[in-house]
Design a protein around this motif. Structure first.
Motif, mmCIF file in Angstrom:
data_model
loop_
_atom_site.group_PDB
_atom_site.id
_atom_site.type_symbol
_atom_site.label_atom_id
_atom_site.label_comp_id
_atom_site.label_asym_id
_atom_site.label_seq_id
_atom_site.Cartn_x
_atom_site.Cartn_y
_atom_site.Cartn_z
ATOM 1 N N LEU A 1 0.864 -1.183 0.000
ATOM 2 C CA LEU A 1 0.000 0.000 0.000
ATOM 3 C C LEU A 1 0.899 1.230 0.000
ATOM 4 C CD1 LEU A 1 -2.251 -1.358 2.849
ATOM 5 C CD2 LEU A 1 -2.977 -1.120 0.475
ATOM 6 N N ARG A 2 0.631 2.164 -0.897
ATOM 7 C CA ARG A 2 1.521 3.328 -1.060
ATOM 8 C C ARG A 2 0.786 4.629 -0.713
ATOM 9 N NH1 ARG A 2 6.261 4.655 -4.336
ATOM 10 N NH2 ARG A 2 6.201 6.869 -4.858
ATOM 11 N N LEU A 3 1.408 5.404 0.186
ATOM 12 C CA LEU A 3 0.893 6.730 0.530
ATOM 13 C C LEU A 3 1.681 7.754 -0.266
ATOM 14 C CD1 LEU A 3 0.749 6.145 4.381
ATOM 15 C CD2 LEU A 3 -1.237 6.525 2.908
ATOM 16 N N ASP A 4 1.014 8.399 -1.216
ATOM 17 C CA ASP A 4 1.715 9.343 -2.089
ATOM 18 C C ASP A 4 0.648 10.186 -2.811
ATOM 19 O OD1 ASP A 4 3.080 10.623 -4.098
ATOM 20 O OD2 ASP A 4 4.283 8.876 -4.682
ATOM 21 N N HIS A 5 0.571 11.456 -2.427
ATOM 22 C CA HIS A 5 -0.506 12.303 -2.983
ATOM 23 C C HIS A 5 -0.329 12.581 -4.477
ATOM 24 C CE1 HIS A 5 -2.347 12.993 0.865
ATOM 25 N NE2 HIS A 5 -1.225 13.428 1.387
ATOM 26 N N ASN A 6 0.884 12.350 -5.007
ATOM 27 C CA ASN A 6 1.048 12.547 -6.457
ATOM 28 C C ASN A 6 0.308 11.469 -7.241
ATOM 29 O OD1 ASN A 6 2.667 14.810 -6.499
ATOM 30 N ND2 ASN A 6 4.482 13.576 -6.007
ATOM 31 N N ILE A 7 0.137 10.315 -6.606
ATOM 32 C CA ILE A 7 -0.497 9.192 -7.300
ATOM 33 C C ILE A 7 -1.953 9.023 -6.874
ATOM 34 C CG2 ILE A 7 -0.427 6.674 -7.563
ATOM 35 C CD1 ILE A 7 2.665 6.990 -7.221
ATOM 36 N N ALA A 8 -2.192 9.140 -5.580
ATOM 37 C CA ALA A 8 -3.563 8.996 -5.063
ATOM 38 C C ALA A 8 -3.816 10.138 -4.079
ATOM 39 C CB ALA A 8 -3.740 7.650 -4.393
ATOM 40 N N PRO A 9 -4.194 11.328 -4.577
ATOM 41 C CA PRO A 9 -4.357 12.476 -3.677
ATOM 42 C C PRO A 9 -5.494 12.243 -2.674
ATOM 43 C CG PRO A 9 -5.012 13.030 -5.940
ATOM 44 C CD PRO A 9 -4.491 11.636 -5.975
#
Ligand code: FAD
Length: 414
Positions: free
Chosen positions: A195-203
């Motif tokens: 699971l990835r936390l990254d606002h560039n991909i899933a804001p």
């Protein structure tokens, strides 16, 4: 055709299917109405990544043949960092799993009507006594259960749930082959759910890669269109655009190709339920909604709510032959809050806080997770406040202030 049952269930998802299994095993006459056709089932409702854990498989007796891939770890990833937690799991083939629930409950006598789109409750003296489907067809039951997920045609009309647009989370996923699953510079995702936390991909949300064997994986993302999403979102980007952007820019997908026909999309509401029942009626699964807000674990939670509803039916119709009045069905709400989602309010707050944090904080968060012992992390995951507090640092004060302000002004999830 029989038109009168002990229990009528709308929706053959994990919640409705499991509820039917438990009721049929206890000898009740139960019918499940499912909007999709049996030949293609599940097509549109084949929406889930279906990552789950041994506790679900064991407590509900799920066979190995619906498993695509057993996994050994859960990986959390931020833009430049990651954290690995050794934890066994399983990625299911969601369609096979749904068909298993149908077949297994049928073997115990549950009836299914496919191509049966439930539209409205049939009311008598202010109480639901049956449902209409496909326009003018009718079926009657002692107790009616809405398990249609976010569609909720019965629960909405009865005023039992109020699924709010602002709490609507949407998700999309493709299955790929040719993925570089152990790419230097990234965590090894062999036999992992990442699971990835990254606002560039899933804001305002998160994205994922769930390994399904060899060089294949399920790759997707989800978010709630809340203030955090608004802050990080790009103009004119749809959820499909975000997934394409990730696949185009992450080197792990450089040689990846999409598997034809393997696209899943769906939604759920991330909000605290109020009541979940009324006279002769219960709402289960994501109609409530029941999904865990933090990481979207919905299958186990929704099946547990189906089981709690089946136990409630049993307590009324068998043991005491009690009228299924709202008062006598109250035990369902109690079981839901006690056993199905005991920390839902705290987990909703943690969710809001997590998705408010900026990308740099996610990188630091991975280091914090490595620093803390497993007991503290398990307690934090359960919503224990002192354990959660250990995840914060003085530099988090502006974020916490923003969180407090949003809570006061919006009351977002509740
Ligand atoms: C993209 C995505 C990824 C996910 N990944 C995971 C994961 O990895 N692990 C996990 O545990 N959970 C995951 N979830 C969540 C999980 O899939 C859901 O919480 C779960 O499927 C909800 O179960 P349910 O039975 O309540 O509803 P649903 O699964 O929505 O099932 C509802 C059923 O009712 C039927 N229906 C709808 N309307 C009507 C009507 N009017 N009449 C008759 N039938 C109707 C539908 O066709 C469907 O079969 C994910 C969800 C999404 C969207």
């Amino acid at each position: 055709m029989n038109n009168r049952y002990d229990v009528v269930i709308a929706g053959a998802g994990p919640a409705g299917g499991q509820c039917a299994r438990d009721l049929a095993a206890r000898g009740y006459d139960v019918v499940v109405l499912e909007t999709e056709s049996e030949d293609e089932f599940p097509r549109q409702s084949n929406k889930s990544t279906a990552g789950t854990f041994p506790s679900m498989m064991a407590s509900f007796g799920i066979p190995d043949d619906v498993v695509m891939q057993y996994t050994d770890s859960v990986v959390l990833e931020s833009p430049t960092n990651h954290y690995v937690n050794e934890q066994p799991g399983a990625v299911l083939e969601f369609a096979d799993f749904k068909r298993f629930l149908v077949e297994d409950s049928r073997a115990d006598g549950a009836e299914y009507r496919f191509d049966a789109r439930v539209t409205a409750p049939i009311m008598e003296n202010g109480e639901i006594v049956g449902v209409t489907y496909n326009g003018d067809e009718e079926v009657y039951g002692e107790i009616i259960i809405d398990a249609t997920g976010p569609a909720a045609p019965l629960a909405k009309k009865l005023g039992v749930v109020d699924l709010k647009r602002k709490n609507h989370a949407i998700g999309i996923e493709y299955e790929f082959e040719g993925i570089d699953i152990d790419r230097p510079g990234f965590a090894d995702l062999t036999d992992a759910m990442m699971l990835r936390l990254d606002h560039n991909i899933a804001p305002g949300g998160y994205s994922w890669i769930f390994h399904t064997g060899g060089d294949t994986a399920k790759v997707g993302l989800c978010y709630i269109q809340n203030s955090s999403h608004d802050q990080y979102a790009r103009d004119d980007f749809s959820i499909d655009d975000y997934l394409s952007y990730w696949v185009e820019t992450d080197p792990r997908f450089r040689n990846a190709t999409r598997l034809e026909g393997k696209q899943h999309r769906g939604s759920a509401h991330i909000q605290l339920p109020e009541t979940m029942h009324t006279d002769r009626f219960m709402a289960i699964g994501d109609t409530v909604p029941t999904i865990d807000p933090l990481w979207g674990e919905g299958i186990k939670k929704c099946m547990q709510s189906g089981r709690a509803a089946a136990a409630t039916v049993d307590s009324c119709l068998k043991h005491g032959n009690l009228e299924p009045t709202a008062e006598n069905l109250e035990v369902y709400d109690t079981l839901w809050h006690r056993d199905v989602a005991p920390n839902q309010r705290k987990r909703l707050l943690m969710t809001q806080l997590l998705y408010l944090a900026p990308n740099e904080r996610y990188d630091q968060f991975m280091a914090d997770l490595r620093r803390l012992d497993n007991d503290t992390l398990a307690n934090a995951n359960r919503g224990n406040i002192p354990a959660i507090a250990r995840l914060f640092e003085p530099s988090d004060i502006p974020m916490l202030a923003k969180f407090a302000k949003e809570r006061l002004s919006l009351d977002s999830f509740l």
